[in-house]
Write a protein that holds these residues in place. Structure first.
Motif, PDB file in Angstrom:
ATOM      1  N   VAL A   1     -36.426  46.113 -62.483  1.00 32.45           N
ATOM      2  CA  VAL A   1     -37.016  45.205 -61.496  1.00 32.45           C
ATOM      3  C   VAL A   1     -38.055  44.318 -62.180  1.00 32.45           C
ATOM      4  CG1 VAL A   1     -38.492  45.107 -59.444  1.00 32.45           C
ATOM      5  CG2 VAL A   1     -36.539  46.682 -59.512  1.00 32.45           C
ATOM      6  N   GLU A   2     -38.796  44.931 -63.090  1.00 33.50           N
ATOM      7  CA  GLU A   2     -39.781  44.183 -63.865  1.00 33.50           C
ATOM      8  C   GLU A   2     -39.098  43.089 -64.699  1.00 33.50           C
ATOM      9  OE1 GLU A   2     -42.812  43.771 -64.262  1.00 33.50           O
ATOM     10  OE2 GLU A   2     -42.852  42.818 -66.239  1.00 33.50           O
ATOM     11  N   ALA A   3     -38.007  43.480 -65.344  1.00 28.92           N
ATOM     12  CA  ALA A   3     -37.260  42.504 -66.170  1.00 28.92           C
ATOM     13  C   ALA A   3     -36.735  41.372 -65.291  1.00 28.92           C
ATOM     14  CB  ALA A   3     -36.104  43.203 -66.878  1.00 28.92           C
ATOM     15  N   TYR A   4     -36.219  41.735 -64.157  1.00 26.89           N
ATOM     16  CA  TYR A   4     -35.721  40.723 -63.210  1.00 26.89           C
ATOM     17  C   TYR A   4     -36.840  39.767 -62.826  1.00 26.89           C
ATOM     18  CZ  TYR A   4     -34.460  38.605 -58.751  1.00 26.89           C
ATOM     19  OH  TYR A   4     -34.247  37.705 -57.737  1.00 26.89           O
TER      20      TYR A   4
ATOM     21  N   ARG B   1     -39.550  39.097 -64.536  1.00 26.73           N
ATOM     22  CA  ARG B   1     -39.917  38.257 -65.682  1.00 26.73           C
ATOM     23  C   ARG B   1     -38.931  37.109 -65.843  1.00 26.73           C
ATOM     24  NH1 ARG B   1     -40.945  42.804 -68.523  1.00 26.73           N
ATOM     25  NH2 ARG B   1     -38.959  42.589 -69.582  1.00 26.73           N
ATOM     26  N   GLU B   2     -37.658  37.424 -65.615  1.00 26.31           N
ATOM     27  CA  GLU B   2     -36.634  36.385 -65.830  1.00 26.31           C
ATOM     28  C   GLU B   2     -36.629  35.350 -64.723  1.00 26.31           C
ATOM     29  OE1 GLU B   2     -32.857  38.325 -66.403  1.00 26.31           O
ATOM     30  OE2 GLU B   2     -33.734  39.780 -67.783  1.00 26.31           O
ATOM     31  N   THR B   3     -36.963  35.771 -63.514  1.00 23.41           N
ATOM     32  CA  THR B   3     -36.772  34.868 -62.370  1.00 23.41           C
ATOM     33  C   THR B   3     -38.068  34.448 -61.691  1.00 23.41           C
ATOM     34  OG1 THR B   3     -36.693  36.722 -60.826  1.00 23.41           O
ATOM     35  CG2 THR B   3     -34.609  36.061 -61.855  1.00 23.41           C
ATOM     36  N   GLY B   4     -39.123  35.208 -61.904  1.00 27.93           N
ATOM     37  CA  GLY B   4     -40.364  34.901 -61.189  1.00 27.93           C
ATOM     38  C   GLY B   4     -40.267  35.245 -59.706  1.00 27.93           C
ATOM     39  N   ASP B   5     -39.165  35.866 -59.313  1.00 26.66           N
ATOM     40  CA  ASP B   5     -38.963  36.239 -57.911  1.00 26.66           C
ATOM     41  C   ASP B   5     -39.867  37.411 -57.560  1.00 26.66           C
ATOM     42  OD1 ASP B   5     -38.133  37.071 -55.443  1.00 26.66           O
ATOM     43  OD2 ASP B   5     -36.027  37.326 -55.988  1.00 26.66           O
ATOM     44  N   LYS B   6     -40.848  37.152 -56.688  1.00 29.50           N
ATOM     45  CA  LYS B   6     -41.831  38.200 -56.359  1.00 29.50           C
ATOM     46  C   LYS B   6     -41.403  39.058 -55.183  1.00 29.50           C
ATOM     47  CE  LYS B   6     -45.953  35.666 -57.400  1.00 29.50           C
ATOM     48  NZ  LYS B   6     -45.616  34.601 -56.422  1.00 29.50           N
ATOM     49  N   LYS B   7     -40.374  38.628 -54.477  1.00 30.57           N
ATOM     50  CA  LYS B   7     -40.020  39.365 -53.258  1.00 30.57           C
ATOM     51  C   LYS B   7     -39.075  40.536 -53.538  1.00 30.57           C
ATOM     52  CE  LYS B   7     -39.872  37.315 -49.360  1.00 30.57           C
ATOM     53  NZ  LYS B   7     -39.460  36.480 -48.195  1.00 30.57           N
ATOM     54  N   VAL B   8     -39.399  41.283 -54.569  1.00 27.51           N
ATOM     55  CA  VAL B   8     -38.634  42.483 -54.908  1.00 27.51           C
ATOM     56  C   VAL B   8     -39.626  43.613 -55.181  1.00 27.51           C
ATOM     57  CG1 VAL B   8     -36.979  43.495 -56.509  1.00 27.51           C
ATOM     58  CG2 VAL B   8     -36.834  41.061 -55.947  1.00 27.51           C
ATOM     59  N   SER B   9     -39.390  44.783 -54.622  1.00 24.02           N
ATOM     60  CA  SER B   9     -40.288  45.903 -54.887  1.00 24.02           C
ATOM     61  C   SER B   9     -39.499  47.208 -54.927  1.00 24.02           C
ATOM     62  CB  SER B   9     -41.381  45.974 -53.815  1.00 24.02           C
ATOM     63  OG  SER B   9     -40.818  46.091 -52.525  1.00 24.02           O
TER      64      SER B   9
ATOM     65  N   ARG C   1     -28.569  42.188 -62.662  1.00 24.25           N
ATOM     66  CA  ARG C   1     -27.438  41.382 -62.180  1.00 24.25           C
ATOM     67  C   ARG C   1     -27.330  41.456 -60.666  1.00 24.25           C
ATOM     68  NH1 ARG C   1     -24.454  43.675 -65.897  1.00 24.25           N
ATOM     69  NH2 ARG C   1     -23.252  44.900 -64.391  1.00 24.25           N
ATOM     70  N   PHE C   2     -27.469  42.668 -60.152  1.00 23.45           N
ATOM     71  CA  PHE C   2     -27.305  42.840 -58.703  1.00 23.45           C
ATOM     72  C   PHE C   2     -28.435  42.130 -57.948  1.00 23.45           C
ATOM     73  CE2 PHE C   2     -26.573  46.090 -55.027  1.00 23.45           C
ATOM     74  CZ  PHE C   2     -25.832  45.128 -54.353  1.00 23.45           C
ATOM     75  N   LEU C   3     -29.644  42.285 -58.438  1.00 21.85           N
ATOM     76  CA  LEU C   3     -30.775  41.618 -57.783  1.00 21.85           C
ATOM     77  C   LEU C   3     -30.555  40.110 -57.773  1.00 21.85           C
ATOM     78  CD1 LEU C   3     -33.773  43.658 -59.245  1.00 21.85           C
ATOM     79  CD2 LEU C   3     -32.866  43.746 -56.906  1.00 21.85           C
ATOM     80  N   THR C   4     -30.060  39.603 -58.887  1.00 16.36           N
ATOM     81  CA  THR C   4     -29.819  38.164 -58.979  1.00 16.36           C
ATOM     82  C   THR C   4     -28.779  37.732 -57.949  1.00 16.36           C
ATOM     83  OG1 THR C   4     -30.227  38.384 -61.358  1.00 16.36           O
ATOM     84  CG2 THR C   4     -29.220  36.319 -60.592  1.00 16.36           C
ATOM     85  N   LYS C   5     -27.747  38.538 -57.838  1.00 16.36           N
ATOM     86  CA  LYS C   5     -26.708  38.201 -56.859  1.00 16.36           C
ATOM     87  C   LYS C   5     -27.227  38.335 -55.428  1.00 16.36           C
ATOM     88  CE  LYS C   5     -22.233  39.253 -57.300  1.00 16.36           C
ATOM     89  NZ  LYS C   5     -20.929  39.990 -57.279  1.00 16.36           N
TER      90      LYS C   5
END
Lengths: 374, 374, 374, 374
Positions: free
Chosen positions: A322-325, A327-335, A289-293
């Protein structure tokens, strides 16, 4: 003092060149500094400079640090009331000094009476333009990121502002190493899902969009702490989230109960000591949720979950989330990045990372982050 | 602030247990701190403590450092006038805090208007006895020993109090490492024979027997700076003399001239660049004179001439002088020690040793001194 | 091994480009390496290189180190007899490798049977010219300069070659830091005036003009150890003399007696523990004598008496002697430098400086010496 | 050499007290050392010790290190044939020396002719019992764990045994720090799923149950490399798996093709640069498979996947795989740990971690592992 003869007083909004660091309302008369590491920056060409600050609190007084040409020169408690503080005097009037007045202590969710204003300055010279730094970094964290424990003897146990520091904090060290402007959102005891003692309202995400949403009460509201933050005006290149340490301790703390509503919450362990699947999942969902926000408000930022200065208990679940995020969003700019643990030798006061631990973390984190700043 | 309700004010001389560091007149109402590193120490069992200080100056303002349980927590400029400064608040009333209010800046021979008083304290608890340290060390030096350059960016060139520091100075680091009480007598630009610019009156020995003999003017006289020092009350185990750096530079400076008397002085070089024999002998005689005086007032102290943080130009002559002193007196408790030089990496502001240089010097000097403290 | 197919054997004197380090007779068939740190250097463009060494001894075997492109890669004992040692194999034949075969152990005055020859090499490529270094440094010392204690566990007490090292010695570290070629003359237990146990014949100066005058016996004579050294062929820019440690211990050792001649010698202390004036004077005269001889053979060198890695007992007398030498000769190119003392943390085997102590000494000495190499 | 007079020769199996480190067949006549870090350990009370080794190879020669009382004293190449190597001589016959003869170079899957035997020793004293260490650690890895790059100048690029080291490797440093016995299974270029160049047969797990299953060829088979390992005889408390670095590089390398069978393999990236889901899953399954196998043979060990000395590209997938393994097996004694990255300052030869990087990794990994050794 002769020098003072030519001193002129300026309200902050009368100063042509001034830079405010940290999330604020934009209001300059007065300027309210909420978060630790927030600051006023000036390029002052003159011999003597004073700043007028005002503090109030019921419990926790604010502290400020004075940084001149990137070197910390003074650190002091601000007791309640309005005070004129001399930043420098007797200096070469033809030299430009880069000055930062930095809030050394975190926003205080536990003290609705606590505030720090900067009203005006007295100066005998002129203010010059301030160079833009090429990068912007936002740090979001808990007591570690608030610099709790950087100051004070190892044995100290009182929970007081004196032991906190923004200068000598890994956030400032990383920003300096990478030549970046930075902001910090942090609160001791808080997590991404719950506080160290299971309070689900003490998380750093629910009010992320507010200027300083962790604060409550009429005064803070009046000061604009609960206004919508102006994200357009400041978009970070990197967001460092250093949360999880308190979420972990919640599993070992008694349940939290809201005495008013009777609401309760508890992160549970199974009998074999492992984390209860439901509760750990809730923690992971909170991260997603936080990553999405964060992404919603920060389109271009590389988001780095940096964790480990007080153990790595939650690391597997952070990776899983982070992996789940992803998968859900395809957002690669998270590590995810593991920070070095604090050892006996690098421990500070209140069993928190000391300056040496922050130094080590900053050195390694800077190495890691620089790839995202090219 | 509720805490303040029970705060009681005490003049320093009303406090049963109090320790004053550094040479003073013994006067406590008020207490005047002259030298850098001089301090008031208290063991305070209570939740909140304030101290009332008063400063005055024509040019150079004093600074203080606050040290709690041996950890520096605050450092601030004292502007002119009387100020109540909060040392700590909101702490556990049942815990004893060891507190030192330290003068961060040297006595100012160049500003007859400069003074620092400590008048009284406000406290809500009780003061407890302060343990005696097993050893006493006296440091005598110049700008290096005054900690000039410990604070501030490398480029700084203004000669102002802000760049000086007593905490983070090799003197304090050595004292802590050896668990010793310490005093500092130091003055930037001064030598054992002449100042950096050939002024023969700016030497650290002529008025050694005075409380703070480098000071002049009616006010300082009124404050007792020129009284005889009470040597009986404080006999050091070790005296560290770190002088010679300015005496060396005198050979490369134009002659000094007293505009009033017309008196002049100049340490000369021969045409081949070597030191003029007469002048270097005068320097050596000055060392012998000073050693003789130091021994007169300090019967049991090991006297260590520690030199080298900014080059070792004068080392051969220091050794020659110490040797001559030994031949004349048979006094064996005098030795010479070379301190590590300051490098690019350990340089501070104003081309003076930075904190890292003081740290290195302290580590090596402590190793050397501990043999004299058994 | 196929590579060996094309290997060709060369006597050292058949190699067009070869550099010999350390004092030798100039003889190449075979080459005899006497002093520690002496070496053969080659720039070898080829895939495989072997070197043929020969060792003999009654007691103390020699050791060698192999250094490739300035990195130590191998260190081994040379047992008696002739041995072909593979320096490298399987490397890119088109790359040039800078190779040094270094004698790791000092000349052995206590073993007339001890020698190390280098006879020839086997190689499948070509030897290329070796760049001249801009500076030359000569080191003269005792066990410290012989690197006694650099290798081995702290507890080791046997006096054997295994604990000695030339690579990882401050001499090599200083030379590398200053990009200088270097030579070492050193002998454990010897001094500038007497040995650690009062033997006046065990001093480093009487036979300084010989190639390796500390050696005795027919074989060493036959090998040319006692020939006059060719000073014209190698003039150092700096001479570092690290002597005095053993001269100091002589004052605490029983008298030395020559069982044959009955001759005796003893450096005495007075009853109060101080050094006997006559004997300390004799020590100082020995320094003056040595400096005079060093200057006779080394016209341009800055002579630096560097002392202190195991205490600074003799420092006052060293300064006094250097001063006396200057007064007598007017020679200004002589100075004294205090090396950092060895601490518990930097101690090596046999209560001698370990690698960390050599590293620290090298760092500080390099800083000091570079002013003489401009 | 007189000492040799009383030297007696012992085949290894004639020695009452002897300890073999590393996986071997148990065969002692001769003993074959396969893996890096494998060794023979003796407690030798006597003055002189020799060891007889035999080496053979088509391409890559073995090297050994000699460690006495835990201090490395010698490091040398073993050329083909049988050689008597003197370990020490001239030592106090009444002192016990702990001696380890260590294989410095990894098993060589690329050279079927490569082997190292230890046949016998010559000694003039007696062998004493060797104390058991309280812990056992097994390390499984690639070139990093093989210590490739610890020796040699930064620029070196040849792939040769000389640049490898077992002593000065993080494996040895961790074992020493934790007072543990240790074994290493490692191979440069290999991964948990494929090699750096996509060869699926070059993985460290398929032949884990063999003594040294990565080796092939008749000779290795004859030497017992392919025998079943005797797991009962040595059960580790901790297994450190440092794999993934080569699996990551496979995604950027061309496909591997078996020239004989025509079989090919390639780890693919998607067009957007991300890892192909199937292939990354295959990597994760390989980790699960390996963990399952490790647990099968090591019932009590804490398994720690320690990764990151050359980047953390695969970390998310390692966590995902470990998580999947846990879900499938409920085995909680598996964890992941991020090792510090190698920086410019800590880089060794061949763009691999240097000694300083191994030192840093060892310090942090030891801190982490000690919780599992209580």
């Amino acid at each position: 003092m002769n020098e003072e003869k030519q001193l002129q007083t300026y309200a902050l909004n009368e100063i042509e060149y001034i830079k405010v660091h940290g999330r604020t309302t934009g209001q300059l008369s007065p300027l309210t500094l909420f978060w630790t590491g927030s600051a006023v920056e000036l390029n002052a060409k003159g011999s003597e400079l004073w700043v007028e600050v005002e503090a109030g609190y019921d419990v926790y007084e604010p502290w400020i640090g004075i940084v001149i040409n990137s070197a910390p020169v003074s650190r002091l408690m601000i007791t309640e009331g309005r005070h004129w503080i001399c930043v420098f005097r007797g200096m070469n009037p033809d030299q430009v000094k880069n000055v930062r007045i930095v809030k050394e202590v975190q926003a205080m969710s536990g003290d609705q009476g606590c505030f720090l204003h900067i009203h005006s300055v007295k100066f005998d010279g002129q203010f010059l333009p301030i160079e833009e730094k090429p990068y912007k970094i936002e740090f979001i964290g808990d007591s570690i990121t608030s610099g709790e424990g950087i100051v004070g003897a190892k044995g100290e146990e009182d929970w007081i502002p004196m032991w906190f520091s923004a200068t000598g904090n890994y956030t400032e060290l990383v920003a300096n190493a990478l030549n970046a402007e930075y902001r910090v959102l942090s609160q001791s005891g808080w997590g991404v899902f719950t506080s160290w003692d299971n309070n689900p309202h003490c998380n750093m995400q629910d009010d992320y969009e507010k200027v300083c949403g962790i604060l409550q009460g009429k005064r803070n509201e009046a000061l604009g702490a609960l206004q919508e933050n102006n994200f357009a005006s400041w978009q970070p290149d990197v967001i460092v989230v250093n949360l999880g340490t308190n979420d972990a301790s919640a599993f070992d703390q008694p349940q939290w109960k809201d005495e008013v509503t009777g609401e309760t919450h508890k992160q549970r362990r199974n009998e074999d000591g492992s984390f209860h699947e439901e509760d750990i999942k809730a923690f992971e969902r909170a991260i997603v949720r936080f990553l999405t926000k964060l992404r919603k408000y920060n389109k271009k930022a590389q988001i780095v979950w940096a964790y480990g200065m007080i153990g790595i208990t939650m690391m597997p679940y952070i990776y899983r989330a982070v992996e789940a995020y992803y998968r859900e969003t395809g957002d690669k700019k998270v590590s995810v990045y593991q920070l070095p643990n604090t050892t006996e030798a690098t421990m500070g006061s209140r069993s928190h990372p000391g300056h040496l631990s922050h130094l080590k973390a900053a050195t390694e984190l800077s190495e890691y982050l620089q790839d995202f700043l090219k």
